[in-house]
Enzyme design. Structure first.
Site, PDB file in Angstrom:
ATOM      1  N   TYR A  59      94.349  -9.411   5.317  1.00  0.00           N
ATOM      2  CA  TYR A  59      93.824  -8.112   4.899  1.00  0.00           C
ATOM      3  C   TYR A  59      94.921  -7.061   5.030  1.00  0.00           C
ATOM      4  O   TYR A  59      95.654  -7.057   6.016  1.00  0.00           O
ATOM      5  CB  TYR A  59      92.637  -7.696   5.780  1.00  0.00           C
ATOM      6  CG  TYR A  59      91.309  -7.961   5.126  1.00  0.00           C
ATOM      7  CD1 TYR A  59      91.012  -7.416   3.886  1.00  0.00           C
ATOM      8  CD2 TYR A  59      90.346  -8.746   5.749  1.00  0.00           C
ATOM      9  CE1 TYR A  59      89.795  -7.654   3.275  1.00  0.00           C
ATOM     10  CE2 TYR A  59      89.126  -8.985   5.152  1.00  0.00           C
ATOM     11  CZ  TYR A  59      88.851  -8.438   3.906  1.00  0.00           C
ATOM     12  OH  TYR A  59      87.657  -8.671   3.310  1.00  0.00           O
ATOM     13  N   GLU A  61      94.395  -3.403   3.888  1.00  0.00           N
ATOM     14  CA  GLU A  61      93.944  -2.103   3.355  1.00  0.00           C
ATOM     15  C   GLU A  61      94.932  -1.005   3.725  1.00  0.00           C
ATOM     16  O   GLU A  61      95.378  -0.918   4.876  1.00  0.00           O
ATOM     17  CB  GLU A  61      92.584  -1.715   3.921  1.00  0.00           C
ATOM     18  CG  GLU A  61      91.437  -2.465   3.307  1.00  0.00           C
ATOM     19  CD  GLU A  61      90.944  -3.551   4.208  1.00  0.00           C
ATOM     20  OE1 GLU A  61      91.777  -4.149   4.932  1.00  0.00           O
ATOM     21  OE2 GLU A  61      89.723  -3.788   4.184  1.00  0.00           O
ATOM     22  N   ASP A 205      97.561   1.404 -22.143  1.00  0.00           N
ATOM     23  CA  ASP A 205      97.221   0.123 -21.514  1.00  0.00           C
ATOM     24  C   ASP A 205      97.974  -0.945 -22.298  1.00  0.00           C
ATOM     25  O   ASP A 205      97.569  -1.325 -23.398  1.00  0.00           O
ATOM     26  CB  ASP A 205      95.710  -0.090 -21.579  1.00  0.00           C
ATOM     27  CG  ASP A 205      95.304  -1.493 -21.112  1.00  0.00           C
ATOM     28  OD1 ASP A 205      96.197  -2.297 -20.790  1.00  0.00           O
ATOM     29  OD2 ASP A 205      94.091  -1.761 -21.080  1.00  0.00           O
ATOM     30  N   THR A 232      98.186  -5.639 -17.076  1.00  0.00           N
ATOM     31  CA  THR A 232      97.949  -6.810 -16.250  1.00  0.00           C
ATOM     32  C   THR A 232      99.251  -7.597 -16.191  1.00  0.00           C
ATOM     33  O   THR A 232     100.170  -7.360 -16.976  1.00  0.00           O
ATOM     34  CB  THR A 232      96.820  -7.689 -16.830  1.00  0.00           C
ATOM     35  OG1 THR A 232      97.066  -7.907 -18.211  1.00  0.00           O
ATOM     36  CG2 THR A 232      95.471  -7.030 -16.634  1.00  0.00           C
ATOM     37  N   LYS A 235      99.618 -11.946 -18.569  1.00  0.00           N
ATOM     38  CA  LYS A 235      99.648 -12.271 -20.000  1.00  0.00           C
ATOM     39  C   LYS A 235     101.100 -12.547 -20.403  1.00  0.00           C
ATOM     40  O   LYS A 235     101.654 -13.549 -19.979  1.00  0.00           O
ATOM     41  CB  LYS A 235      99.008 -11.123 -20.797  1.00  0.00           C
ATOM     42  CG  LYS A 235      97.518 -10.915 -20.442  1.00  0.00           C
ATOM     43  CD  LYS A 235      96.871  -9.877 -21.316  1.00  0.00           C
ATOM     44  CE  LYS A 235      95.378  -9.749 -21.064  1.00  0.00           C
ATOM     45  NZ  LYS A 235      95.042  -8.763 -20.024  1.00  0.00           N
ATOM     46  N   ARG A 241      97.099 -12.951 -11.891  1.00  0.00           N
ATOM     47  CA  ARG A 241      96.063 -12.163 -12.584  1.00  0.00           C
ATOM     48  C   ARG A 241      95.859 -10.840 -11.842  1.00  0.00           C
ATOM     49  O   ARG A 241      94.818 -10.573 -11.264  1.00  0.00           O
ATOM     50  CB  ARG A 241      94.766 -12.954 -12.669  1.00  0.00           C
ATOM     51  CG  ARG A 241      94.942 -14.287 -13.361  1.00  0.00           C
ATOM     52  CD  ARG A 241      93.627 -14.981 -13.514  1.00  0.00           C
ATOM     53  NE  ARG A 241      92.832 -14.313 -14.506  1.00  0.00           N
ATOM     54  CZ  ARG A 241      92.795 -14.645 -15.794  1.00  0.00           C
ATOM     55  NH1 ARG A 241      93.512 -15.657 -16.230  1.00  0.00           N
ATOM     56  NH2 ARG A 241      92.042 -13.994 -16.637  1.00  0.00           N
TER      57      ARG A 241
HETATM   58  N1  DSN Z   1      90.394 -10.608 -21.940  1.00  0.00           N
HETATM   59  C1  DSN Z   1      91.638 -10.011 -22.333  1.00  0.00           C
HETATM   60  C2  DSN Z   1      92.047 -10.443 -23.693  1.00  0.00           C
HETATM   61  O1  DSN Z   1      91.791 -11.570 -23.993  1.00  0.00           O
HETATM   62  O2  DSN Z   1      92.615  -9.678 -24.455  1.00  0.00           O
HETATM   63  C3  DSN Z   1      91.648  -8.563 -22.193  1.00  0.00           C
HETATM   64  O3  DSN Z   1      91.070  -8.231 -20.988  1.00  0.00           O
END
Ligand code: DSN
Length: 422
Positions: A59, A61, A205, A232, A235, A241
């Site tokens: 943890y 925080e 974003d 994120t 990707k 993630r």
């Molecule tokens: N689920 C993602 C996507 O496939 O684009 C976005 O959050």
């Protein structure tokens, strides 16, 4: 038949053979099939090691040097490295690496910089925006007053004249750009100009293209003066993630307080460690080569599909993703097309197209992309074969014999390109 398993697997086999079987099944699926969902990737092997590490137990925080619990010698090291590396990689004044994933990341920005009920101008979901950009079914759509911009039906690009008009009429507090199914690039200065005209904050974003921006092969909104950028890390970046918020120093305190204690409890320190390593790897020349190939592969795949009379939304791609109008091209809705492609080992996702007349679970299109195939080492020659398998599958009328031959072609292709980390 007795199997020889590494000690960790042997332990899992003894305690939970059902889950081990599912894990091995998923490994075999990823190996034999080809991952074409543009938001998925094969994480760096180092990332998988760190995600399964003892940082899971801790943890933490608070923030480095200001935690609520003891024992933070090493969590402070990894979070400080993660923040500093993220700032350098993305040219940012401030970084928060604690958001647990993409949705809480965006929620933390809205809740930290705006008041409930404030107006936010963002991209319509069916035109490429994301659920957290204010889709009515998301909680954010209920908490804030989202107004929308769309793409121009003539060429599929963002309709900036209409966007400016909506901004003037609705006076948003924030202009949001970024997408999950828009296959084009744009100049962030165009959004910034409109936002400045109406006194709005700017947020991009870039979750889908975070890796391509890190590698300097796509434009960086922060370089255009954006206030906030979110991404994120799993990707195109090939990390865990995780969610990452980058912003100007003047917003740092409000963003940090919004993530913790505003929205979240303990950060997932195994993810933070994996993100730190991801940022280091993404700064290497090899990652730039990878990112360039992601773009080259997407262009090659789009061209090979178009040459087979597949109708692509916007006619092609400037980034890593492609949206096929399967209804117009093959007379198949996206759900049927996705299922047929699954049967030949190509993993894709059904996708709404701009102002789709069909419902989201049975939309008109399918979305594909090249980050995962490129991580396996595939190049433009392989994209030609992928396009051929896609087009032949979607013209096969569900014929089992034809699909079996096409599935074998997928297996022959993927057998030459091992999955990183497996
Ligand atoms: N689920 C993602 C996507 O496939 O684009 C976005 O959050």
């Amino acid at each position: 038949m007795t199997r020889t398993l590494i000690p960790e697997r042997a332990r899992l086999d003894a305690s939970d053979p059902e889950i081990l079987a599912a894990l091995e099944g998923e490994e075999a699926r990823q190996r034999a099939g080809l991952e074409l969902i543009p938001s998925e990737n094969h994480a760096f092997p180092e990332v998988l090691t760190l995600l399964g590490s003892v940082f899971t137990n801790k943890y933490a925080e608070g923030y480095p040097g200001r935690r609520y619990y003891g024992g933070q010698e090493y969590t402070d090291v990894i979070e400080t490295l993660a923040r500093n590396r993220a700032k350098a990689l993305f040219h940012a004044e401030h970084a928060n690496v604690q958001p647990l994933s993409g949705s809480p990341m965006n929620q933390a920005v809205y809740l930290g910089l705006l008041e409930p009920g404030d107006t936010i101008l963002a991209m319509d979901l069916s035109h490429g925006g994301h659920l957290t950009h204010g889709a009515p079914v998301s909680h954010m759509g209920r908490l804030f007053n989202f107004v929308r911009y769309k793409t121009d039906p003539r060429d599929g690009s963002i309709d900036f004249a209409a966007l400016r008009q909506v901004a003037r009429e609705t006076k948003p507090k924030m202009v949001v750009c970024g997408y999950s199914s828009y296959p084009r690039d744009y100049d962030y200065a165009d959004f910034k100009r409109v936002a400045d005209e109406v006194g709005a904050l700017t947020m991009a974003d870039v979750s889908h293209i975070g890796g391509l921006i890190a590698a300097d092969v796509m434009r960086n909104p922060l370089d255009a003066g954006f206030d906030v950028m979110t991404t994120t890390t799993h990707k195109s970046l090939r990390g865990p993630r995780d969610g990452l918020i980058l912003c100007k120093e003047q917003f740092a305190r409000r963003i940090d307080a919004s993530v913790f204690p505003g929205l979240q409890g303990g950060p997932h320190m195994n993810q933070v460690a994996a993100a730190a390593t991801t940022f280091k790897l993404a700064a290497q020349p090899a990652f730039r080569t990878y990112a360039r190939q992601v773009l080259a592969n997407a262009k090659a795949l789009a061209a090979a599909l178009a040459s087979r009379q597949v109708k692509l939304i916007t006619g092609g791609t400037d980034n890593h993703l492609i949206v096929m109008d399967t209804m117009q091209s093959f007379g198949l809705d996206g759900a049927k097309a996705q299922a047929a492609l699954d049967r030949v080992g190509l993993t894709t996702n059904k996708q709404v197209i701009p102002d789709d007349p069909l419902p989201p679970m049975r939309p008109s299109g399918v979305r594909i992309g090249t980050p995962a195939a490129t991580a396996r080492g595939m190049g433009v020659d392989e994209m030609e074969e992928v396009a051929a398998i896609i087009a032949e599958t979607l013209r096969a009328d569900d014929d089992a014999g034809t699909e079996a031959v096409l599935a074998e072609r997928t297996r022959m292709l993927t057998a030459r390109f091992p999955v990183p980390g497996l």
